[in-house]
Design an enzyme around this catalytic site. Structure first.
Site, PDB file in Angstrom:
ATOM      1  N   ASP A  29       0.836  -1.218   0.000  1.00 53.48           N
ATOM      2  CA  ASP A  29       0.000   0.000   0.000  1.00 53.48           C
ATOM      3  C   ASP A  29       0.866   1.262   0.000  1.00 53.48           C
ATOM      4  OD1 ASP A  29      -2.162  -1.653   0.082  1.00 53.48           O
ATOM      5  OD2 ASP A  29      -2.915  -0.979   2.035  1.00 53.48           O
ATOM      6  N   ALA A  30       1.973   1.220   0.742  1.00 51.13           N
ATOM      7  CA  ALA A  30       2.863   2.396   0.771  1.00 51.13           C
ATOM      8  C   ALA A  30       3.437   2.649  -0.617  1.00 51.13           C
ATOM      9  CB  ALA A  30       3.981   2.173   1.799  1.00 51.13           C
ATOM     10  N   VAL A  31       3.802   1.569  -1.318  1.00 50.09           N
ATOM     11  CA  VAL A  31       4.344   1.717  -2.672  1.00 50.09           C
ATOM     12  C   VAL A  31       3.281   2.295  -3.609  1.00 50.09           C
ATOM     13  CG1 VAL A  31       5.237   0.425  -4.661  1.00 50.09           C
ATOM     14  CG2 VAL A  31       6.080  -0.076  -2.357  1.00 50.09           C
ATOM     15  N   ASP A  66       3.462   0.836  -9.997  1.00 53.11           N
ATOM     16  CA  ASP A  66       2.193   0.142 -10.218  1.00 53.11           C
ATOM     17  C   ASP A  66       2.405  -1.328 -10.565  1.00 53.11           C
ATOM     18  OD1 ASP A  66      -0.518  -0.225 -10.417  1.00 53.11           O
ATOM     19  OD2 ASP A  66      -0.601   0.387 -12.508  1.00 53.11           O
ATOM     20  N   ASP A  69       3.915  -2.852  -6.696  1.00 49.47           N
ATOM     21  CA  ASP A  69       3.012  -3.069  -5.548  1.00 49.47           C
ATOM     22  C   ASP A  69       2.322  -4.438  -5.613  1.00 49.47           C
ATOM     23  OD1 ASP A  69       1.331  -2.335  -7.637  1.00 49.47           O
ATOM     24  OD2 ASP A  69       0.397  -0.647  -6.602  1.00 49.47           O
ATOM     25  N   GLY A  70       1.777  -4.752  -6.791  1.00 43.65           N
ATOM     26  CA  GLY A  70       1.104  -6.051  -6.930  1.00 43.65           C
ATOM     27  C   GLY A  70       2.080  -7.212  -6.802  1.00 43.65           C
ATOM     28  N   ARG A  74       1.814 -10.189  -4.119  1.00 42.53           N
ATOM     29  CA  ARG A  74       1.766 -11.617  -4.495  1.00 42.53           C
ATOM     30  C   ARG A  74       2.908 -12.393  -3.848  1.00 42.53           C
ATOM     31  NH1 ARG A  74      -0.349  -9.073  -9.025  1.00 42.53           N
ATOM     32  NH2 ARG A  74       1.687  -8.699  -9.952  1.00 42.53           N
ATOM     33  N   ASP A  91      -4.690   4.395  -9.867  1.00 40.14           N
ATOM     34  CA  ASP A  91      -4.342   4.440 -11.305  1.00 40.14           C
ATOM     35  C   ASP A  91      -5.097   5.567 -11.985  1.00 40.14           C
ATOM     36  OD1 ASP A  91      -2.732   2.243 -11.093  1.00 40.14           O
ATOM     37  OD2 ASP A  91      -4.072   0.851 -12.138  1.00 40.14           O
TER      38      ASP A  91
HETATM   39  C1  LIG Z   1      16.661  10.619 -24.437  1.00 43.81           C
HETATM   40  C2  LIG Z   1      15.321  10.089 -24.466  1.00 43.81           C
HETATM   41  C3  LIG Z   1      14.477  10.657 -23.399  1.00 43.81           C
HETATM   42  C4  LIG Z   1      13.135  10.063 -23.429  1.00 43.81           C
HETATM   43  C5  LIG Z   1      12.693   9.744 -22.077  1.00 43.81           C
HETATM   44  C6  LIG Z   1      11.620   8.759 -22.118  1.00 43.81           C
HETATM   45  C7  LIG Z   1      11.539   8.083 -20.819  1.00 43.81           C
HETATM   46  C8  LIG Z   1      10.656   6.870 -20.829  1.00 43.81           C
HETATM   47  C9  LIG Z   1       9.285   7.142 -21.223  1.00 43.81           C
HETATM   48  C10 LIG Z   1       8.226   6.480 -20.886  1.00 43.81           C
HETATM   49  C11 LIG Z   1       8.139   5.355 -20.022  1.00 43.81           C
HETATM   50  C12 LIG Z   1       6.724   5.016 -19.845  1.00 43.81           C
HETATM   51  C13 LIG Z   1       6.574   3.838 -19.040  1.00 43.81           C
HETATM   52  C14 LIG Z   1       5.150   3.543 -18.764  1.00 43.81           C
HETATM   53  C15 LIG Z   1       5.059   2.275 -18.046  1.00 43.81           C
HETATM   54  C16 LIG Z   1       3.695   1.979 -17.601  1.00 43.81           C
HETATM   55  C17 LIG Z   1       3.754   0.902 -16.603  1.00 43.81           C
HETATM   56  C18 LIG Z   1       2.468   0.739 -15.934  1.00 43.81           C
HETATM   57  O1  LIG Z   1       2.277   1.156 -14.819  1.00 43.81           O
HETATM   58  O2  LIG Z   1       1.517   0.106 -16.612  1.00 43.81           O
HETATM   59  C19 LIG Z   1       0.350  -0.142 -15.904  1.00 43.81           C
HETATM   60  C20 LIG Z   1      -0.308  -1.280 -16.560  1.00 43.81           C
HETATM   61  C21 LIG Z   1      -1.703  -1.559 -16.005  1.00 43.81           C
HETATM   62  O3  LIG Z   1      -1.624  -1.887 -14.649  1.00 43.81           O
HETATM   63  P1  LIG Z   1      -2.872  -2.431 -13.756  1.00 43.81           P
HETATM   64  O4  LIG Z   1      -3.237  -3.819 -14.159  1.00 43.81           O
HETATM   65  O5  LIG Z   1      -2.544  -2.188 -12.333  1.00 43.81           O
HETATM   66  O6  LIG Z   1      -4.042  -1.451 -14.071  1.00 43.81           O
HETATM   67  C22 LIG Z   1      -5.320  -1.812 -14.561  1.00 43.81           C
HETATM   68  C23 LIG Z   1      -5.542  -0.938 -15.768  1.00 43.81           C
HETATM   69  O7  LIG Z   1      -5.228   0.382 -15.383  1.00 43.81           O
HETATM   70  C24 LIG Z   1      -6.963  -0.991 -16.273  1.00 43.81           C
HETATM   71  O8  LIG Z   1      -7.109   0.148 -17.089  1.00 43.81           O
HETATM   72  P2  LIG Z   1      -7.710   0.025 -18.547  1.00 43.81           P
HETATM   73  O9  LIG Z   1      -6.688  -0.653 -19.384  1.00 43.81           O
HETATM   74  O10 LIG Z   1      -8.957  -0.759 -18.358  1.00 43.81           O
HETATM   75  O11 LIG Z   1      -7.949   1.425 -18.940  1.00 43.81           O
HETATM   76  C25 LIG Z   1      -8.029  -0.887 -15.220  1.00 43.81           C
HETATM   77  O12 LIG Z   1      -9.213  -1.338 -15.790  1.00 43.81           O
HETATM   78  C26 LIG Z   1      -7.754  -1.684 -13.984  1.00 43.81           C
HETATM   79  O13 LIG Z   1      -8.611  -1.207 -12.988  1.00 43.81           O
HETATM   80  C27 LIG Z   1      -6.333  -1.514 -13.484  1.00 43.81           C
HETATM   81  O14 LIG Z   1      -6.149  -2.364 -12.434  1.00 43.81           O
HETATM   82  O15 LIG Z   1       0.584  -2.371 -16.399  1.00 43.81           O
HETATM   83  C28 LIG Z   1       0.812  -3.086 -17.495  1.00 43.81           C
HETATM   84  O16 LIG Z   1       0.094  -2.985 -18.420  1.00 43.81           O
HETATM   85  C29 LIG Z   1       1.966  -4.017 -17.487  1.00 43.81           C
HETATM   86  C30 LIG Z   1       2.829  -3.790 -18.697  1.00 43.81           C
HETATM   87  C31 LIG Z   1       3.651  -2.547 -18.601  1.00 43.81           C
HETATM   88  C32 LIG Z   1       4.423  -2.342 -19.849  1.00 43.81           C
HETATM   89  C33 LIG Z   1       5.335  -1.183 -19.754  1.00 43.81           C
HETATM   90  C34 LIG Z   1       6.097  -1.074 -21.032  1.00 43.81           C
HETATM   91  C35 LIG Z   1       7.108   0.002 -20.941  1.00 43.81           C
HETATM   92  C36 LIG Z   1       7.808   0.032 -22.208  1.00 43.81           C
HETATM   93  C37 LIG Z   1       8.671   0.911 -22.529  1.00 43.81           C
HETATM   94  C38 LIG Z   1       9.046   2.002 -21.631  1.00 43.81           C
HETATM   95  C39 LIG Z   1      10.407   2.538 -21.923  1.00 43.81           C
HETATM   96  C40 LIG Z   1      10.437   3.255 -23.194  1.00 43.81           C
HETATM   97  C41 LIG Z   1      11.639   4.099 -23.273  1.00 43.81           C
HETATM   98  C42 LIG Z   1      11.635   4.792 -24.546  1.00 43.81           C
HETATM   99  C43 LIG Z   1      12.721   5.778 -24.637  1.00 43.81           C
HETATM  100  C44 LIG Z   1      12.605   6.494 -25.890  1.00 43.81           C
HETATM  101  C45 LIG Z   1      13.845   7.126 -26.247  1.00 43.81           C
HETATM  102  N1  LIG Z   2      -1.337  -2.127  -2.581  1.00 49.37           N
HETATM  103  C1  LIG Z   2      -1.671  -3.206  -3.321  1.00 49.37           C
HETATM  104  C2  LIG Z   2      -1.550  -3.216  -4.715  1.00 49.37           C
HETATM  105  C3  LIG Z   2      -1.902  -4.328  -5.429  1.00 49.37           C
HETATM  106  N2  LIG Z   2      -2.358  -5.423  -4.775  1.00 49.37           N
HETATM  107  C4  LIG Z   2      -2.741  -6.652  -5.535  1.00 49.37           C
HETATM  108  O1  LIG Z   2      -2.084  -6.677  -6.796  1.00 49.37           O
HETATM  109  C5  LIG Z   2      -3.032  -6.602  -7.866  1.00 49.37           C
HETATM  110  C6  LIG Z   2      -2.549  -5.659  -8.944  1.00 49.37           C
HETATM  111  O2  LIG Z   2      -1.364  -6.117  -9.446  1.00 49.37           O
HETATM  112  P1  LIG Z   2      -0.406  -5.175 -10.335  1.00 49.37           P
HETATM  113  O3  LIG Z   2       0.702  -6.069 -10.754  1.00 49.37           O
HETATM  114  O4  LIG Z   2      -1.240  -4.678 -11.460  1.00 49.37           O
HETATM  115  O5  LIG Z   2       0.038  -4.090  -9.426  1.00 49.37           O
HETATM  116  C7  LIG Z   2      -4.314  -6.146  -7.214  1.00 49.37           C
HETATM  117  O6  LIG Z   2      -5.452  -6.631  -7.912  1.00 49.37           O
HETATM  118  C8  LIG Z   2      -4.214  -6.732  -5.826  1.00 49.37           C
HETATM  119  O7  LIG Z   2      -4.590  -8.088  -5.862  1.00 49.37           O
HETATM  120  C9  LIG Z   2      -2.471  -5.416  -3.403  1.00 49.37           C
HETATM  121  O8  LIG Z   2      -2.905  -6.425  -2.791  1.00 49.37           O
HETATM  122  N3  LIG Z   2      -2.118  -4.304  -2.685  1.00 49.37           N
HETATM  123 MG   LIG Z   3      -0.242  -2.111  -9.257  1.00 52.15          MG
HETATM  124 MG   LIG Z   4      -2.542  -0.429 -11.291  1.00 51.94          MG
END
Ligand SMILES: CCCCCCCC/C=C\CCCCCCCC(=O)OC[C@H](COP(=O)(O)O[C@@H]1[C@H](O)[C@H](OP(=O)(O)O)[C@@H](O)[C@H](O)[C@H]1O)OC(=O)CCCCCCC/C=C\CCCCCCCC
Ligand SMILES: Nc1ccn([C@@H]2O[C@H](COP(=O)(O)O)[C@@H](O)[C@H]2O)c(=O)n1
Ligand SMILES: [Mg+2]
Ligand SMILES: [Mg+2]
Length: 220
Positions: A29-31, A66, A69-70, A74, A91
């Site tokens: 939760d803190a994270v 994000d 924390d999960g 787990r 989020d």
């Molecule tokens: C000199 C160059 C300078 C340029 C600087 C650029 C710096 C780097 C730039 C960007 C980095 C961006 C990183 C973003 C990473 C996002 C990670 C993340 O938190 O993803 C969250 C996602 C969803 O998590 P949850 O399951 O917890 O959330 C659910 C979701 O929100 C649902 O929403 P919905 O989809 O329905 O709208 C909700 O419904 C639900 O309630 C909620 O629980 O997590 C993931 O998806 C996991 C995969 C993450 C993949 C991250 C890929 C990062 C890839 C590349 C980043 C680095 C790129 C660097 C490029 C540099 C360019 C030069």
């Molecule tokens: N403070 C928290 C945050 C997350 N969880 C559990 O993790 C699931 C989400 O996983 P992510 O990899 O998307 O962060 C969430 O559904 C919870 O089950 C938690 O317990 N406490």
């Molecule tokens: Mg999370």
């Molecule tokens: Mg999330």
């Protein structure tokens, strides 16, 4: 798509860090809370000033919380309903701050009403896209189609573009055009995703109602 394919990779990379935080006595939760506060600070302090490079650096440092924390919950076997609620709710707060940061820039010194409106559309449509899933699941539907642009795509497209656009301040010419392009892509992609999810919920609810007419607690 990223959620499906990149999550496994980031889980492997972040697991040792998550384990270290647990050993140090940090709670999931803190994270969640600190990560959200960091994203909000990066977006609402730097973006409205047009400091896109530093804003993106700060947000990137915190946004991976994000995934941590999960992972921590787990690993420790303490995943909870409260944690799931907190994670998803914050989020929405973090996403709101990021697109509000862009909108505030264009409403102020960025001086572009159309892009301000596009950023507000990204903010609102992203929230509605997430709501469709949450509400669909709350009435007992699987919402099996996540759609084209989920949260991870919204974040990666807009933050990569913002970080690169920020290089304009260091003398890279014309690169600032990437941010408007990204905002338009996220706006159109979110609209498509919204339609995909609404169509999915419509189909799933029709199937569920045909199997058993809705008059129980699930349809409230
Ligand atoms: C000199 C160059 C300078 C340029 C600087 C650029 C710096 C780097 C730039 C960007 C980095 C961006 C990183 C973003 C990473 C996002 C990670 C993340 O938190 O993803 C969250 C996602 C969803 O998590 P949850 O399951 O917890 O959330 C659910 C979701 O929100 C649902 O929403 P919905 O989809 O329905 O709208 C909700 O419904 C639900 O309630 C909620 O629980 O997590 C993931 O998806 C996991 C995969 C993450 C993949 C991250 C890929 C990062 C890839 C590349 C980043 C680095 C790129 C660097 C490029 C540099 C360019 C030069
Ligand atoms: N403070 C928290 C945050 C997350 N969880 C559990 O993790 C699931 C989400 O996983 P992510 O990899 O998307 O962060 C969430 O559904 C919870 O089950 C938690 O317990 N406490
Ligand atoms: Mg999370
Ligand atoms: Mg999330």
């Amino acid at each position: 798509m990223l959620n499906k394919y990149a999550r496994a990779f980031f889980t492997r990379v972040l697991t040792p860090f998550a384990a270290l935080l647990l050993r140090l006595g940090v709670s999931p939760d803190a994270v969640t809370l600190i990560g959200t506060a960091g994203v909000m600070a990066g977006a609402l302090v730097f973006f409205p000033m047009g400091e896109f490079f530093w804003g993106t650096i700060v947000i990137t440092l915190f946004v991976f919380s994000d995934l941590v924390d999960g992972n921590m919950a787990r690993q420790a076997g303490i995943s909870s309903r409260w944690g799931a609620f907190l994670d998803s709710t914050l989020d929405r707060v973090a996403d709101g701050a990021i697109f509000a940061g862009f909108a505030l820039w264009y409403a102020g010194s960025g001086d572009d009403n159309v892009l301000c409106a596009v950023a507000i559309f990204c903010l609102a449509s992203g929230q509605v896209v997430s709501y469709t899933k949450a509400r669909g699941e709350s009435i007992g539907l699987p919402v099996a189609v996540n759609g084209l642009v989920e949260r991870a795509e919204r974040l990666v497209i807009s933050l990569v573009a913002a970080g690169l656009a920020g290089l304009h301040a260091f003398g890279v010419p014309h690169i600032d055009i990437l941010l408007p392009i990204a905002l338009w892509i996220v706006a159109v992609g979110s609209l498509v995703t919204l339609i995909q999810r609404v169509v999915t919920v419509r189909r799933e609810s029709a199937e569920a109602d045909a199997a058993s007419p809705a008059n129980g607690p699930a349809d409230r």
